[in-house]
Design a protein around this motif. Structure first.
Motif, short mmCIF file in Angstrom:
data_model
loop_
_atom_site.label_atom_id
_atom_site.label_comp_id
_atom_site.label_asym_id
_atom_site.label_seq_id
_atom_site.Cartn_x
_atom_site.Cartn_y
_atom_site.Cartn_z
N VAL A 29 -7.17 11.87 -16.14
CA VAL A 29 -8.07 11.15 -15.22
C VAL A 29 -7.32 10.12 -14.39
CG1 VAL A 29 -10.15 11.48 -16.60
CG2 VAL A 29 -8.70 9.47 -17.01
N ALA A 30 -6.04 9.88 -14.70
CA ALA A 30 -5.29 8.87 -13.95
C ALA A 30 -3.80 9.14 -14.12
CB ALA A 30 -5.62 7.46 -14.43
N GLY A 31 -3.02 8.70 -13.16
CA GLY A 31 -1.58 8.85 -13.26
C GLY A 31 -0.86 8.00 -12.23
N GLY A 32 0.43 7.81 -12.45
CA GLY A 32 1.20 7.02 -11.51
C GLY A 32 2.63 6.89 -11.97
N GLY A 33 3.32 5.89 -11.43
CA GLY A 33 4.70 5.68 -11.79
C GLY A 33 5.41 4.79 -10.80
N ARG A 34 6.73 4.72 -10.94
CA ARG A 34 7.56 3.85 -10.11
C ARG A 34 8.08 4.64 -8.92
NH1 ARG A 34 9.97 -0.97 -9.90
NH2 ARG A 34 8.77 -1.61 -11.72
N TYR A 35 7.93 4.06 -7.73
CA TYR A 35 8.39 4.71 -6.50
C TYR A 35 9.10 3.65 -5.65
CZ TYR A 35 3.95 2.61 -5.02
OH TYR A 35 2.91 1.72 -4.79
N ASP A 36 10.40 3.52 -5.82
CA ASP A 36 11.14 2.43 -5.21
C ASP A 36 11.60 2.71 -3.78
OD1 ASP A 36 10.82 0.95 -7.48
OD2 ASP A 36 12.84 1.26 -8.26
N ASP A 37 11.29 3.87 -3.23
CA ASP A 37 11.82 4.21 -1.91
C ASP A 37 10.76 4.30 -0.81
OD1 ASP A 37 14.39 4.39 -2.94
OD2 ASP A 37 14.17 6.52 -3.43
N LEU A 38 9.49 4.07 -1.14
CA LEU A 38 8.44 4.31 -0.16
C LEU A 38 8.44 3.25 0.95
CD1 LEU A 38 6.34 6.48 0.21
CD2 LEU A 38 4.66 5.00 -0.85
N VAL A 39 8.55 1.97 0.59
CA VAL A 39 8.54 0.91 1.60
C VAL A 39 9.82 0.94 2.42
CG1 VAL A 39 8.29 -1.58 1.97
CG2 VAL A 39 7.10 -0.48 0.07
N LYS A 40 10.87 1.52 1.86
CA LYS A 40 12.17 1.59 2.53
C LYS A 40 12.07 2.32 3.86
CE LYS A 40 16.95 3.03 1.62
NZ LYS A 40 17.84 3.70 0.62
N ARG A 41 11.11 3.21 4.01
CA ARG A 41 10.93 3.95 5.26
C ARG A 41 10.70 2.99 6.43
NH1 ARG A 41 6.37 6.11 5.56
NH2 ARG A 41 6.92 7.40 7.34
N PHE A 42 10.07 1.84 6.14
CA PHE A 42 9.76 0.88 7.20
C PHE A 42 10.83 -0.19 7.35
CE2 PHE A 42 5.72 2.52 5.63
CZ PHE A 42 5.04 2.83 6.80
N THR A 43 11.40 -0.63 6.23
CA THR A 43 12.29 -1.79 6.25
C THR A 43 13.77 -1.42 6.25
OG1 THR A 43 12.31 -1.95 3.82
CG2 THR A 43 10.55 -3.11 5.00
N GLY A 44 14.10 -0.21 5.80
CA GLY A 44 15.50 0.17 5.66
C GLY A 44 16.12 -0.35 4.39
N GLN A 45 15.38 -1.14 3.63
CA GLN A 45 15.86 -1.70 2.37
C GLN A 45 14.96 -1.23 1.23
OE1 GLN A 45 15.63 -5.88 3.26
NE2 GLN A 45 17.74 -5.95 4.02
N ALA A 46 15.57 -0.94 0.10
CA ALA A 46 14.80 -0.50 -1.06
C ALA A 46 13.90 -1.63 -1.54
CB ALA A 46 15.73 -0.05 -2.18
N VAL A 47 12.63 -1.32 -1.76
CA VAL A 47 11.66 -2.29 -2.28
C VAL A 47 11.03 -1.69 -3.52
CG1 VAL A 47 9.56 -3.59 -1.82
CG2 VAL A 47 11.19 -3.17 0.04
N PRO A 48 11.26 -2.27 -4.69
CA PRO A 48 10.71 -1.69 -5.91
C PRO A 48 9.18 -1.74 -5.91
CG PRO A 48 11.60 -3.88 -6.34
CD PRO A 48 12.01 -3.53 -4.95
N ALA A 49 8.57 -0.69 -6.44
CA ALA A 49 7.11 -0.63 -6.49
C ALA A 49 6.69 0.30 -7.61
CB ALA A 49 6.55 -0.14 -5.16
N THR A 50 5.55 0.00 -8.21
CA THR A 50 4.99 0.86 -9.25
C THR A 50 3.47 0.76 -9.18
OG1 THR A 50 5.00 1.40 -11.61
CG2 THR A 50 5.03 -0.93 -11.04
N GLY A 51 2.80 1.82 -9.57
CA GLY A 51 1.34 1.77 -9.49
C GLY A 51 0.68 2.95 -10.17
N VAL A 52 -0.65 2.91 -10.18
CA VAL A 52 -1.44 3.96 -10.82
C VAL A 52 -2.65 4.27 -9.96
CG1 VAL A 52 -2.90 2.38 -12.16
CG2 VAL A 52 -2.47 4.70 -13.02
N SER A 53 -3.10 5.51 -10.01
CA SER A 53 -4.30 5.93 -9.28
C SER A 53 -5.25 6.60 -10.26
CB SER A 53 -3.93 6.91 -8.16
OG SER A 53 -5.08 7.30 -7.44
#
Length: 545
Positions: A388-412
């Motif tokens: 019913v739910a899942g997620g994880g760490r995705y450290d490269d998603l914000v990098k598309r905008f900033t050019g710098q790695a931004v750590p991130a984790t979450g669940v849906s």
């Protein structure tokens, strides 16, 4: 002579892949989301609402092309020829917000979001083009403490909405562990990540199909390839037998750990209580080579069961000399330790190498909440409810905008699936009571009827005045029945002169009409007459309040 053509009337139907939600469904969903939001808020997460429309460039996953500009999303060009689209999830908008407002937002930024998303995909049974998501994410925290917090918060959310402990389990894995396995298997070169990329893609897809294809099917895809029942051939990764064996060691990790546990239980049989307890994993310290010494004495007693301990030991052995693999195991250990310190033991959250969750998207820990109770499928067969739910760490998603790695984790959380689970558990889906209906006996006395409804509403009793044609009183009661109204309020001229109202218990009346004897009917009348001044108190009593 020209003939007049009748204008074509539009069809009254929802578009394919969409549906309408009525009364109780909307109310139940709101109540569930409000309960989850309260948990998220308690953890310090802030609400965020983003636009339903994003630029396709910001969404990133489905860039338009000449032939299929709307593939995957509902997209269009605006007056400036820019491509726009309805959001397909809540994570891509978060990445855009984190980049756009990075100088204004606190770091780490903890947010939750709930709302509809849209996907331009082929609909099917239970699969719609618009559905609800409920997300929580932390952006800017590199420590796996953020992942542990997400898992604890997810556990609290499930229990808060009505999934009891024992009916769910949150499974945790780590992408780095699989990368370590890939490195040992010779399909990942840390010095050149682009090397063997095609082979890794095939391996990842093969692992993800273990439930459908079984061990033999996955082995075939790791090797030369596989021919399905229709005769279609799927090219494999071309791994040698030794390489495939390493990958299969990861795929079959749960089964291997189960075998180790069974052997250890046989050995432990007949031991003294103290020794058996220690052997079954409840002593402080994991006994995992290379990390046990560092952690020994810092893990609360009873924080690990034998399965978590043996799983970590097995994974460490599996990744061998791979540094990234060992880092993944250490991160899983740290997550387990942090959760154990808060009281989240393996009865709720466990280490499970079987969690895949489209590992190509994630960069570290991944997690999935599975409901373990059984339901009947469409053919009447028993099966576990599932994820019913899942997620994880995705450290490269914000990098598309900033050019710098931004750590991130979450669940849906899958809102519709969780609602279905709550209905299966009897927590939702019962007949929702409608409003008390104040009937109209005299059109000229509408002010009196509205005053009655107002008195009830001021006391938090749901009420409405009948606004249809009051000429036929039977139609008013039919309306109240269709509204699932528990009580009808009646005041004709005779009751007005006496200063009374009649209350008709519609639910009790229906039950009495079905089966009551004459004596029961007299003893529990479904209709009472009370003073107008006692209207609110009498309705409360009739409603069981």
């Amino acid at each position: 002579m020209a003939s007049d053509k009748t204008a074509r009337r539009p069809k009254a139907e929802t578009p394919k892949g969409f549906r309408d939600y009525f009364g109780a469904e909307v109310t139940e969903r709101k109540a569930m989301l409000d309960a989850i939001a309260e948990v998220y808020h308690r953890y310090g997460f802030e609400a965020l609402e983003t636009s339903a429309v994003e630029t396709v460039e910001a969404l990133g996953k489905f860039l338009p092309d000449v032939d299929r500009p709307n593939e995957g999303v509902f997209g269009w060009q605006d007056e400036d020829k820019d491509w726009l689209a309805l959001r397909y999830d809540l994570t891509a908008p978060l990445a855009r917000v984190a980049a756009q407002f990075r100088n204004d937002l606190p770091s780490p930024y903890r947010r939750y979001a709930m709302g509809p998303v849209w996907r331009n995909e082929k609909p099917g049974p239970g699969r719609f083009r618009q559905f609800y998501q409920c997300d929580a994410d932390t952006v800017g925290a590199p420590s796996v403490a953020a992942d542990a917090e997400i898992c604890a918060m997810l556990s609290d959310a499930l229990e808060t909405v009505g999934i009891p402990r024992g009916d769910y389990v949150i499974r945790v894995n780590n992408r780095k562990v699989l990368n370590g396995v890939m490195e040992v298997a010779g399909v990942l070169d840390p010095a050149d990540p682009s090397k063997f990329e095609a082979e890794r893609g095939i391996v990842l897809r093969a692992i993800d199909k273990i439930d459908r294809l079984g061990e033999d099917g996955v082995r075939a895809l790791l090797g030369a390839g596989r021919k399905d029942e229709s005769g279609d051939f799927t090219k494999g990764a071309g791994l040698s037998e030794a390489q495939a064996e390493v990958v299969m060691g990861f795929v079959g990790a749960n089964e291997r750990v189960t075998q180790l546990l069974a052997r250890q239980q046989d050995v432990a049989f007949g031991m003294g209580d103290e020794q058996q307890t220690r052997e079954l994993g409840y002593a402080a310290g994991l006994g995992v080579p290379g990390i046990a010494k560092k952690e020994k004495g810092n893990i609360p007693d009873a924080s690990f069961n034998l399965r978590n301990r043996k799983t970590l030991e097995y994974l460490l052995e599996l990744v061998g000399p791979s540094e990234v693999g060992k880092q993944g195991v250490e991160e899983l250990l740290e997550i387990s330790r942090l959760l154990a310190a808060q009281g989240y033991g393996p009865d709720r959250i466990i280490i499970d190498p079987g969690v895949v969750r489209g590992l190509g998207y994630y960069t570290g820990p991944v997690f999935e909440a599975e409901l373990t109770f059984e339901i009947l499928d469409e053919k009447g067969r028993k099966r576990s409810f599932g994820s019913v739910a899942g997620g994880g760490r995705y450290d490269d998603l914000v990098k598309r905008f900033t050019g710098q790695a931004v750590p991130a984790t979450g669940v849906s959380i899958g809102v519709d699936r969780l609602l279905a689970a709550l209905r299966a558990k009897g927590r939702m889906g019962g007949e929702a009571a409608g409003p008390v209906v104040v009937t109209v006996m005299d059109r000229d006395r509408m002010a009196d009827y509205f005053a009655m409804a107002s008195d009830l509403r001021k006391s938090n009793i749901r009420a409405e005045v009948y606004l249809g044609n009051p000429k036929n009183f039977g139609n008013q009661l039919k309306y109240a029945d269709k509204r699932a109204s528990p009580v009808a309020v009646i005041q004709g001229s005779a009751e007005r002169e006496k200063g009374t109202v009649i209350l008709k218990d519609l639910i009790l009346g229906a039950k009495i009409a079905e089966s009551a004897t004459l004596e029961e009917w007299k003893d529990r009348p479904a209709q009472v007459e009370v003073p107008r001044a006692d209207l609110v108190a009498a309705v409360r009593k009739m409603l069981g309040q």
